[in-house]
Design a protein around this motif. Structure first.
Motif, PDB file in Angstrom:
ATOM      1  N   GLY A  47     -41.903  26.581   4.647  1.00 49.13           N
ATOM      2  CA  GLY A  47     -42.602  25.308   4.874  1.00 49.13           C
ATOM      3  C   GLY A  47     -42.033  24.575   6.076  1.00 49.13           C
ATOM      4  N   LEU A  48     -40.719  24.677   6.256  1.00 45.57           N
ATOM      5  CA  LEU A  48     -40.068  24.062   7.438  1.00 45.57           C
ATOM      6  C   LEU A  48     -40.652  24.647   8.725  1.00 45.57           C
ATOM      7  N   TYR A  49     -40.740  25.997   8.747  1.00 42.66           N
ATOM      8  CA  TYR A  49     -41.248  26.661   9.969  1.00 42.66           C
ATOM      9  C   TYR A  49     -42.702  26.250  10.243  1.00 42.66           C
ATOM     10  N   ALA A  50     -43.469  26.113   9.164  1.00 41.49           N
ATOM     11  CA  ALA A  50     -44.908  25.803   9.320  1.00 41.49           C
ATOM     12  C   ALA A  50     -45.120  24.454  10.009  1.00 41.49           C
ATOM     13  N   LEU A  51     -44.175  23.554   9.839  1.00 40.06           N
ATOM     14  CA  LEU A  51     -44.331  22.183  10.381  1.00 40.06           C
ATOM     15  C   LEU A  51     -43.524  21.956  11.670  1.00 40.06           C
ATOM     16  N   MET A  52     -42.937  23.010  12.221  1.00 37.52           N
ATOM     17  CA  MET A  52     -42.052  22.870  13.379  1.00 37.52           C
ATOM     18  C   MET A  52     -42.769  22.232  14.582  1.00 37.52           C
ATOM     19  N   ILE A  53     -43.995  22.659  14.861  1.00 37.33           N
ATOM     20  CA  ILE A  53     -44.734  22.120  16.023  1.00 37.33           C
ATOM     21  C   ILE A  53     -44.964  20.614  15.871  1.00 37.33           C
ATOM     22  N   LEU A  54     -45.403  20.201  14.666  1.00 44.33           N
ATOM     23  CA  LEU A  54     -45.644  18.771  14.450  1.00 44.33           C
ATOM     24  C   LEU A  54     -44.334  17.996  14.554  1.00 44.33           C
ATOM     25  N   PHE A  55     -43.250  18.608  14.089  1.00 46.29           N
ATOM     26  CA  PHE A  55     -41.918  17.985  14.196  1.00 46.29           C
ATOM     27  C   PHE A  55     -41.592  17.718  15.672  1.00 46.29           C
ATOM     28  N   ILE A  56     -41.832  18.717  16.522  1.00 44.37           N
ATOM     29  CA  ILE A  56     -41.507  18.583  17.949  1.00 44.37           C
ATOM     30  C   ILE A  56     -42.383  17.510  18.604  1.00 44.37           C
ATOM     31  N   LEU A  57     -43.684  17.528  18.297  1.00 50.40           N
ATOM     32  CA  LEU A  57     -44.600  16.529  18.890  1.00 50.40           C
ATOM     33  C   LEU A  57     -44.179  15.107  18.521  1.00 50.40           C
ATOM     34  N   ALA A  58     -43.901  14.905  17.235  1.00 51.62           N
ATOM     35  CA  ALA A  58     -43.528  13.565  16.759  1.00 51.62           C
ATOM     36  C   ALA A  58     -42.174  13.137  17.331  1.00 51.62           C
ATOM     37  N   THR A  59     -41.250  14.087  17.450  1.00 46.83           N
ATOM     38  CA  THR A  59     -39.924  13.773  18.016  1.00 46.83           C
ATOM     39  C   THR A  59     -40.058  13.340  19.472  1.00 46.83           C
ATOM     40  N   LEU A  60     -40.851  14.079  20.248  1.00 50.40           N
ATOM     41  CA  LEU A  60     -41.049  13.742  21.673  1.00 50.40           C
ATOM     42  C   LEU A  60     -41.695  12.363  21.821  1.00 50.40           C
ATOM     43  N   ALA A  61     -42.784  12.138  21.080  1.00 47.73           N
ATOM     44  CA  ALA A  61     -43.530  10.877  21.218  1.00 47.73           C
ATOM     45  C   ALA A  61     -42.655   9.685  20.813  1.00 47.73           C
ATOM     46  N   THR A  62     -41.904   9.848  19.744  1.00 43.45           N
ATOM     47  CA  THR A  62     -41.074   8.736  19.258  1.00 43.45           C
ATOM     48  C   THR A  62     -39.890   8.478  20.180  1.00 43.45           C
ATOM     49  N   THR A  63     -39.283   9.547  20.691  1.00 44.35           N
ATOM     50  CA  THR A  63     -38.152   9.368  21.629  1.00 44.35           C
ATOM     51  C   THR A  63     -38.625   8.597  22.854  1.00 44.35           C
ATOM     52  N   SER A  64     -39.808   8.954  23.334  1.00 45.08           N
ATOM     53  CA  SER A  64     -40.378   8.254  24.496  1.00 45.08           C
ATOM     54  C   SER A  64     -40.546   6.773  24.182  1.00 45.08           C
ATOM     55  N   ARG A  65     -41.117   6.470  23.019  1.00 41.06           N
ATOM     56  CA  ARG A  65     -41.344   5.062  22.646  1.00 41.06           C
ATOM     57  C   ARG A  65     -40.027   4.320  22.441  1.00 41.06           C
ATOM     58  N   GLU A  66     -39.017   4.998  21.928  1.00 45.02           N
ATOM     59  CA  GLU A  66     -37.733   4.323  21.694  1.00 45.02           C
ATOM     60  C   GLU A  66     -37.091   3.878  23.011  1.00 45.02           C
ATOM     61  N   ILE A  67     -37.261   4.702  24.057  1.00 42.14           N
ATOM     62  CA  ILE A  67     -36.725   4.309  25.375  1.00 42.14           C
ATOM     63  C   ILE A  67     -37.475   3.067  25.875  1.00 42.14           C
ATOM     64  N   VAL A  68     -38.800   3.065  25.667  1.00 43.20           N
ATOM     65  CA  VAL A  68     -39.604   1.897  26.057  1.00 43.20           C
ATOM     66  C   VAL A  68     -39.143   0.658  25.284  1.00 43.20           C
ATOM     67  N   LYS A  69     -38.835   0.829  24.002  1.00 41.59           N
ATOM     68  CA  LYS A  69     -38.365  -0.310  23.195  1.00 41.59           C
ATOM     69  C   LYS A  69     -37.017  -0.825  23.707  1.00 41.59           C
ATOM     70  N   ASP A  70     -36.182   0.077  24.180  1.00 38.87           N
ATOM     71  CA  ASP A  70     -34.886  -0.352  24.750  1.00 38.87           C
ATOM     72  C   ASP A  70     -35.094  -1.126  26.051  1.00 38.87           C
ATOM     73  N   ILE A  71     -36.119  -0.740  26.818  1.00 36.51           N
ATOM     74  CA  ILE A  71     -36.444  -1.505  28.035  1.00 36.51           C
ATOM     75  C   ILE A  71     -36.888  -2.915  27.611  1.00 36.51           C
ATOM     76  N   GLU A  72     -37.673  -2.979  26.545  1.00 36.20           N
ATOM     77  CA  GLU A  72     -38.158  -4.273  26.038  1.00 36.20           C
ATOM     78  C   GLU A  72     -37.000  -5.157  25.543  1.00 36.20           C
ATOM     79  N   ASP A  73     -35.984  -4.533  24.928  1.00 36.64           N
ATOM     80  CA  ASP A  73     -34.875  -5.285  24.308  1.00 36.64           C
ATOM     81  C   ASP A  73     -33.682  -5.460  25.234  1.00 36.64           C
ATOM     82  N   ILE A  74     -33.827  -5.187  26.515  1.00 36.64           N
ATOM     83  CA  ILE A  74     -32.664  -5.094  27.415  1.00 36.64           C
ATOM     84  C   ILE A  74     -31.844  -6.393  27.456  1.00 36.64           C
ATOM     85  N   LYS A  75     -32.487  -7.554  27.354  1.00 37.31           N
ATOM     86  CA  LYS A  75     -31.738  -8.819  27.441  1.00 37.31           C
ATOM     87  C   LYS A  75     -30.750  -8.952  26.274  1.00 37.31           C
TER      88      LYS A  75
END
Ligand SMILES: CC(C)=CCC/C(C)=C/CC/C(C)=C/CC/C(C)=C/COC[C@H](O)COP(=O)(O)O
Ligand SMILES: CC(C)=CCC/C(C)=C/CC/C(C)=C/CC/C(C)=C/COP(=O)(O)OP(=O)(O)O
Ligand SMILES: [Mg+2]
Length: 281
Positions: free
Chosen positions: A159-187
């Motif tokens: 079951g872990l292997y079956a969901l690996m692609i979705l895991f990677i997509l969600a990890t990439l998208a969220t990591t990208s957004r987290e960097i944007v959130k850090d730009i927002e919170d820089i002050k």
């Protein structure tokens, strides 16, 4: 009660729990195990509540460690606004972690280990990791992507292997957004002397890195269809998610509007979740 619902960030808990349940259904469709009836219902509900409780615990412990920084960035949060005491928030968080991990171990050892490991990552992130450039962003990306792995893990390693692609997509998208959130919170992060990526390498380079990671997620988004993990309906709706991802990227790169970009990323993630549901029906 309302303050505790605000503390756990109810919306994120539901979103994460739904993602994990999507993982159960996708793994079920791919693996076709003879797991139906009461056992299937018990496992699906357990997956929902484990992720709901652990995510809520993670949000609560995050606010516990962030109360000084949130007094600058988010003074209306339950702890800086005085609605919930610091020690009450801490013990509430630990209680949720324990409940979530215990339920996870009743499913199987893999789900138990994932829940325990994620709980430790959430505490370490809130205490230390979030102030470290990029590793904090990546850990939230992993945690978010792991919701799909956790759902698939109901059916063991396969079951872990079956969901690996979705895991990677969600990890990439969220990591990208987290960097944007850090730009927002820089002050607030500068006041707290947090060494986030925007503080470490500058806002412009951070925006480019966030955009590059987000772009990889977008170009990889057809993979679940190409690999026959999800049906054609996934493709139609993830195309809508990709449009929001693209607009979110233009907001941070060309208009330097981190707040708008972060909101658009979240909308894109919502559509992406809907596309996973549509593609697995
Ligand atoms: C390209 C593609 C198909 C990407 C997949 C996107 C996707 C499905 C992401 C997963 C969504 C998910 C499981 C969300 C769970 C809850 C959540 C919003 C987690 C990450 O947020 C953490 C963040 O720091 C919370 O901050 P805020 O939203 O401002 O409260
Ligand atoms: C799969 C299992 C068992 C658990 C997964 C747990 C999940 C889904 C975590 C997803 C990421 C998430 C919701 C983390 C919570 C911690 C958090 C709020 C991180 C962001 O905190 P900050 O960087 O302080 O940003 P804020 O300004 O939003 O507080
Ligand atoms: Mg915080």
């Amino acid at each position: 009660m309302r303050a505790y619902i605000q503390l756990i960030r109810y919306g994120n808990c539901v979103m994460a729990a739904v993602a994990a349940v999507i993982g159960v259904f996708i793994a079920f469709n791919i693996l076709n195990p003879a797991l139906l009836g009461y056992s299937f219902v018990y496992r699906t509900l357990s997956v929902f509540f484990v992720v709901f409780f652990v995510t809520g615990a993670g949000n609560a412990i995050n606010d516990y460690f962030d109360y000084e920084i949130d007094a600058v960035n988010k003074p209306s949060r339950p702890i800086p606004s005085g609605k919930i005491g610091l020690s009450k928030a801490f013990y509430f968080s630990i209680t949720l972690f324990i409940i979530g991990v215990v339920i996870a171990f009743t499913l199987n050892w893999i789900t138990g280990i994932i829940a325990l490991f994620n709980s430790l990552v959430l505490i370490y992130y809130a205490k230390t990791l979030k102030r470290k450039a990029f590793s904090g962003n990546l850990s939230i990306g992993y945690l978010t992507g792991s919701t799909f792995l956790f759902g698939g893990a109901v059916y063991g390693i396969s079951g872990l292997y079956a969901l690996m692609i979705l895991f990677i997509l969600a990890t990439l998208a969220t990591t990208s957004r987290e960097i944007v959130k850090d730009i927002e919170d820089i002050k607030g992060d500068e006041k707290e002397k947090a060494n986030t990526l925007p503080i470490h390498i500058g806002v412009k380079k951070s925006a480019y890195i966030a955009s590059f990671i987000g772009f990889i997620a977008i170009v990889s988004s057809p993979l679940p269809y190409i690999l026959s993990l999800l049906g054609i309906n996934y493709l139609y709706i993830v195309a809508l998610a990709d449009i929001f991802f693209i607009v979110a990227i233009t907001e941070i790169v060309f208009y330097k509007n981190a707040s708008m970009s972060s909101k658009l990323f979240k909308i894109a993630m919502m559509f992406a979740l809907i596309s996973f549901i549509a593609g697995s029906l």
